[in-house]
Design an enzyme around this catalytic site. Structure first.
Site, PDB file in Angstrom:
ATOM      1  N   PRO A 109       0.688  -1.182   0.004  1.00 26.13           N
ATOM      2  CA  PRO A 109      -0.120   0.000   0.069  1.00 26.13           C
ATOM      3  C   PRO A 109       0.780   1.462   0.027  1.00 26.13           C
ATOM      4  CG  PRO A 109      -0.733  -1.608   1.808  1.00 26.13           C
ATOM      5  CD  PRO A 109       0.735  -2.104   1.162  1.00 26.13           C
ATOM      6  N   TYR A 364      32.453 -39.806 -16.790  1.00 25.71           N
ATOM      7  CA  TYR A 364      32.528 -38.502 -17.725  1.00 25.71           C
ATOM      8  C   TYR A 364      33.494 -38.343 -18.751  1.00 25.71           C
ATOM      9  CZ  TYR A 364      28.097 -36.285 -15.688  1.00 25.71           C
ATOM     10  OH  TYR A 364      27.114 -36.067 -14.870  1.00 25.71           O
ATOM     11  N   HIS A 783      35.324 -18.759   3.413  1.00 28.55           N
ATOM     12  CA  HIS A 783      35.202 -18.346   4.985  1.00 28.55           C
ATOM     13  C   HIS A 783      34.080 -17.256   5.060  1.00 28.55           C
ATOM     14  CE1 HIS A 783      39.836 -19.161   5.058  1.00 28.55           C
ATOM     15  NE2 HIS A 783      39.004 -20.327   5.451  1.00 28.55           N
ATOM     16  N   LEU A 802      49.434  -2.023   3.176  1.00 30.46           N
ATOM     17  CA  LEU A 802      50.349  -2.528   3.891  1.00 30.46           C
ATOM     18  C   LEU A 802      51.753  -2.350   3.132  1.00 30.46           C
ATOM     19  CD1 LEU A 802      48.577  -6.149   4.382  1.00 30.46           C
ATOM     20  CD2 LEU A 802      49.860  -4.822   6.165  1.00 30.46           C
ATOM     21  N   GLY A 806      55.208  -0.229   4.758  1.00 24.26           N
ATOM     22  CA  GLY A 806      56.455  -0.735   4.768  1.00 24.26           C
ATOM     23  C   GLY A 806      56.560  -2.105   4.892  1.00 24.26           C
TER      24      GLY A 806
END
Length: 1124
Positions: A109, A364, A783, A802, A806
């Site tokens: 509605p 198969y 996961h 990262l 360094g």
């Protein structure tokens, strides 16, 4: 995965059914679903309001920002809705990068309202608690709610009150709406918690004078909570993301997964693609997809999926045949490739799973050759050599090109070969056989003295018992022995105000830097004997003085001892019914390894944390609801307990301790040199990939110092940063390897730690899941936590961050080993690492069962059977599966034919056997067998005892005439003796003719049982020579005495011989052998057992008391001299 999106209709249905609020929620259950198949007449009949109200229509297919995309029809009558749907229903549209067909629509509605009456509310989960977002301006133009909205965080186990909501969220809301909104938001939050939502957004939420209207809603639910919420949820459907079709094969694999303890996943990305994968392991499956996409195969990648958790041969066969069926439906001009990959398994028997794949390939082989499929295989783990051998053999026998590689080949190297980027070696070097790893040069069976306890690159540390305090600023990092770094500081990123404290169990809330030592003792929860034996074998090759497992807890049995091996000798470990007894009797234990199921893992973990002696808990179970995991994490933080897991294989500290199945079997432990510490520590999410890291690190460095798989769930009990900081503060560790993944923001804390100098040791890091940004629609990887909810959570963004901070970040997983080697070589060159001399580990005898599995030994079996096999996926009777038994409707007679005679008997023979059982079932309570059963039952004995007492009366005088009659008549007939000669000979020898004679029945009063059987046999048997012979004998005997008839025992005996000889299933010798070994008496025993059981139940039902034989029915005949 755990968090799964639900449709808007499903979300609203759950809300309307379960919300508890004083606010008047309007339009409850007023919605109608429309598809191409909708019957409009039926729809308007079921929802009459469609004919009278103004309406809103919109697609319900997990599409965001529908209003901005012009996919919402507003303020229409029903005819207007139908016209609007003509332009949209079953039409293709593009949303972002995803193209899809609009198939499902929702009609509701229309709610007239002003802009001032629209609000925005959202609740979502994080590790620390649940965040409630509210904005006083909702609707299409809400914009960046993260920046605009008022926010309130409800901590784990916290409660939300209306006062909190008014004070912190509703400051800009008119006073007349505050009470209604506060009540609704609290009710919504309670609903969110009770029904295990992980995300719930309403925009707009409309509040008018009439009440509250939920206009648009998006939600995700923690699917792992099904066992808790099933009654409230009902049967939920989880639609695929927009742009990806829901394929029946996906549903089939999902059903297999639900019925299995293993993990089986399948997502179809492009069914016409030429690159197909069948990968073992959740982490490995992501790595293979990454590599395929990195090498330009994203548009040709057909599927994503994984099989892991030790699926059976049959389950692997079902999974493999589904993949092979899909990939052989359409031809590709370049042919197709199938990549059967995986990391090094921890506990899955590779040969067993490969047998399932080999069966599918054989089935198969025609279509695979027709579609020009080339297969590339790489795998390691228990019995992998045998698995690779059978895979190579099937390639040779079928003619399908199959290239096979083991652990000597980098995990993803086969992707480059499959895509033509690297050459295929003709004869790849193969690692030694499993058994060879167990035989070293040392001839001594004595455990050698311990040579290393700290690191492979430095001498033994004199103190490895209690962490030292943090040293002053300016000192070299390596001079720090150990430091407490409370989790709260890791979470907030505040590196500076950390209190110096001892990491001992005596300090409440303090987590230990050193989790495992040479003398660490553990309790294992669950009857996981294989895992425990693996731990003891590891302890032995590490030259531990005593086993690391002190006891086991298993609540489903009483206290007892369980036998294990410690090297060459057998030992007993105690098993306790409850944890309290185990803790009390083993105060030296400080680690719990929980193999509890997902349903009991929470309760057992909470119980374990009540004991102050426990400072580390490993939770192996996958599928624990996220809300329960967060509660465990909160409790662990308060008590200073480190949790590894859930959904993990565990961790390993070479030379010290290993959790459960971590590191695989002993061959892999020795191959990866995990029996002594190296200089490299790693932390990974994936258990399978942790074993791959063991392999990579052992091949490129001096080995692993410690490795932990924190688990693949969205909220692991301990984080990357927790372990990286431990490694930073452990002197023996010289470099750190982190294998991150898509989803979450934990890797950014490592970036911060490097930038602020908290982490000074070299960190090599790679985040898997880089392929996700290349897919048009969202893909949930293996996961639960591997899903990016925003751009910063993508693997690509984290790898770049990262790199900028360094860390040493390779270009791809393919190069990870090279980067680790480069960093290690630099540390050796500058003297940070001084490699030590190898010391051979002691030998450990191979278990008999595993040696036999490997085909190294053979032993004559104690038993032989040829009628039944229960070892496979389903029960087999004499070569016929139980499903076929029921499908063919062979009945009891057919089953007896299989189990007794090892034959599929003709239908008439099966019917005859069943008729024999029916007519021999009972012959009244007066016969000796029934009498004995009744007496025994009335003496209060159980069913088995009463039945046995009756069966023991069966012999030559009662019921044993079947065999005897068959033998006597057969011998006479076969020797050529005419009936009269046979009768005369038996009389002359003074022998009764077995099967002739009856106490009651006679030629004038025939036994109807015999008559029924005779009519059937004459009508259905191809020949009745022996029966005719017996009937001729009956004519002679009844001429002398009317009751010397062929009785039911005799009839069954001779007719059975006719059946065996003429049914076409037996040679004459085989038929005679069955008679000779007593098969026919089995018919009487089986049939009469039914009657004896009937008499037993009858006496119990009638509640008959102890039977005592009446004196007047006994004739007392005593010697004369005693009768006085």
């Amino acid at each position: 995965m755990s968090a799964k999106a639900i449709s808007e209709q499903t979300g609203k249905e759950l809300l309307y059914k379960n919300i508890c609020t004083s606010a008047a929620v309007q339009n409850r259950f007023r919605y109608a679903s429309v598809t191409a198949e909708t019957d409009w007449a039926r729809l308007t009949q079921d929802h009459s309001w469609l004919l009278t109200e103004r309406l809103v229509v919109k697609p319900d297919q997990l599409i965001k920002r529908r209003g901005k995309l012009g996919l919402v029809g507003i303020n229409m009558d029903l005819q207007g809705v139908q016209e609007w749907l003509k332009d949209h229903l079953m039409k293709e549209t593009t949303v972002g990068k995803a193209k899809g067909v609009l198939k499902n629509f929702l009609i509701e509605p229309f709610v007239p309202h002003t802009q001032e009456e629209e609000f925005y509310v959202c609740i979502y989960a994080t590790r620390e608690g649940d965040h409630v977002l509210f904005h006083h301006e909702g609707g299409v133009e809400v914009g960046d709610v993260d920046a605009k909205a008022q926010k309130l965080m409800v901590p784990v186990d916290g409660k939300l009150t209306e006062d909190q909501v008014k004070e912190q969220l509703l400051s800009q809301v008119p006073d007349d709406k505050k009470d209604v909104l506060a009540s609704f938001i609290v009710g919504l939050f309670n609903l969110y918690e009770d029904l295990y939502f992980t995300y719930l957004e309403i925009n707009p939420l409309v509040v008018t004078q009439d009440g509250v209207y939920v206009l648009d809603m998006a939600a995700k639910i923690d699917a792992t909570a099904d066992y808790i919420c099933k009654a409230k949820w009902g049967d939920l459907e989880f639609p695929p993301p927009f742009g990806r079709e829901a394929y029946p094969e996906e549903a089939y694999i999902a059903d297999l997964d639900a019925k299995s303890g293993a993990s089986l996943k399948l997502t179809l990305l492009n069914p016409r693609g030429r690159i197909w994968t069948m990968v073992a392991g959740g982490g490995a499956s992501v790595v293979y997809s990454d590599t395929i996409c990195d090498l330009g195969g994203v548009d040709e990648l057909a599927n994503y999926g994984e099989y892991s958790g030790a699926p059976s041969e049959q389950q692997t066969y079902d999974y493999a045949k589904t993949i092979l069926s899909l990939m052989t439906r359409e031809k590709h001009p370049l042919g197709k490739v199938l990549i059967i990959g995986g990391s090094i398994a921890n506990f899955t028997n590779v040969a067993a799973t490969f047998k399932g794949i080999v069966r599918a390939i054989k089935d198969y082989q025609g279509p695979l050759k027709e579609h020009e499929v080339t297969i590339f295989v790489r795998r390691g783990g228990p019995n992998y050599q045998e698995g690779l051998r059978v895979m190579g053999e099937v390639g040779k026998t079928t003619g399908i090109p199959i290239h096979v590689f083991g652990t000597e080949t980098h995990m993803t190297a086969i992707v480059g070969m499959a895509l033509g980027h690297r050459p295929i070696p003709n004869q790849p070097p193969m690692d030694a056989h499993t058994a060879n790893f167990l035989l070293n040069a040392s001839n001594s069976a004595v455990t050698p003295a311990t040579t290393r306890t700290a690191s492979f690159s430095e001498p033994k540390s004199p103190t490895d018992t209690c962490p030292a305090k943090k040293s002053k600023a300016g000192l070299p990092t390596d001079s720090l022995h150990s430091i407490l770094w409370p989790l709260k500081n890791v979470v907030t990123g505040d590196w500076k105000g950390v209190t110096e404290a001892q990491a001992s169990s005596g300090c409440s809330g303090a987590k230990a830097t050193t989790l495992f030592r040479k003398n660490t003792k553990t309790i294992v929860w669950g009857m996981q004997t294989r895992a425990v034996q693996g731990m003891l074998d590891f302890d032995y090759v590490c030259s531990r003085e005593a086993p690391s497992v002190a006891a086991m807890v298993y609540p489903f049995t009483g206290d007892h001892k369980q036998k294990f091996y410690w090297g060459h000798k057998e030992i007993l470990l105690p098993v306790y019914k409850n944890m309290a007894d185990a803790m009390k009797k083993h105060p030296e234990v400080d680690v719990l390894i929980s193999f509890a199921s997902l349903r009991s893992a929470f309760d057992s973990t909470v119980e374990a944390m009540q004991y102050p002696q426990i400072h580390t808990i490993a939770i192996i179970a996958e599928g624990i609801p996220e809300a329960l995991t967060r509660k465990m994490i909160k409790m662990a933080d308060e008590k200073g307990v480190t949790i590894i897991g859930p959904a993990t294989v565990g961790g390993i500290k070479p030379g010290c301790f290993k959790i459960g199945n971590t590191g695989g079997m002993l061959d892999n432990i020795l191959a990866s040199k995990l029996y002594r510490p190296g200089s490299v520590a790693y932390v990974s999410r994936s258990g399978g990939m942790s074993n791959e890291l063991n392999n990579i690190i052992s091949r490129t460095t001096d080995g692993v110092y410690e490795g932990v798989a924190i688990g693949g769930d969205r909220y692991p009990g301990s984080t990357f940063m927790d372990h990286v900081l431990r490694y930073q503060d452990t002197p023996g560790i010289k470099m750190i390897v982190v294998l991150g993944e898509i989803g979450g923001t934990e890797e950014y804390k490592i970036c911060q730690g490097i930038k602020e100098g908290r982490i000074t040791k070299p960190v090599v890091c790679w985040c898997i899941g880089t392929c996700a940004t290349m897919f048009a629609s969202e893909v949930q990887f293996g996961h639960a936590g591997a899903c990016a909810n925003q751009a910063s959570e993508t693997a690509v963004a984290k790898n770049q961050a990262l790199r900028d901070a360094g860390a040493y970040v390779p270009k791809s997983f393919d190069e990870l080993g090279d980067v680790i080697k480069t960093v290690y070589d630099e540390l050796v060159a500058n003297g940070t690492i001084v490699p030590a001399q190898e010391v051979p580990p002691p030998t450990v005898p191979m278990d008999y069962s595993w040696a036999r599995e490997l085909g190294l030994i053979r032993k004559p079996a104690s038993f032989m059977t040829s009628i039944c096999d229960e070892r496979g996926q389903e029960l087999i009777y004499a070569g016929m599966s139980i499903t076929e038994v029921f499908r063919e409707e062979i009945g009891i007679g057919g089953v007896l034919g299989l189990l007794w005679f090892q034959r599929r008997l003709p239908r008439y023979a099966c019917q005859f056997i069943e008729m024999c059982l029916m007519v021999t079932a009972d012959h009244g309570p007066a016969v000796s067998g029934a009498h004995n059963t009744i007496v025994c039952a009335r003496a209060g004995k159980d069913l088995i005892s009463s039945l046995t007492s009756g069966l023991l009366t069966i012999g030559d005088r009662f019921g044993g005439a079947l065999d005897a009659a068959a033998k006597q008549f057969s011998k006479a007939f076969d020797s050529g003796m005419i009936p009269m000669e046979f009768v005369n000979k038996m009389k002359k020898d003074g022998k009764l003719i077995m099967g002739i004679g009856h106490r009651v029945k006679s030629i004038n009063n025939p036994d109807m049982r015999v008559q029924i059987l005779k009519d059937f046999v004459k009508q259905n048997f191809p020949s009745t020579q022996l029966l005719d012979y017996a009937l001729d004998v009956e004519k002679i005997t009844t001429s002398k005495k009317p009751n010397l008839i062929l009785n039911v025992d005799g009839f069954i005996g001779v007719a059975f011989v006719d059946m065996l000889r003429t049914c076409g299933g037996f040679t004459r010798d085989e038929a005679d052998e069955f008679v000779e070994i007593g098969a026919l008496n089995g018919i009487f025993v089986l049939g009469r057992s039914m009657g004896f059981i009937g008499h037993y139940l009858d006496q119990k039902r009638l509640k008959q008391g102890l039977y005592r034989h009446p004196w007047d029915d006994i004739s007392y005949v005593l010697p004369e001299h005693m009768s006085m």
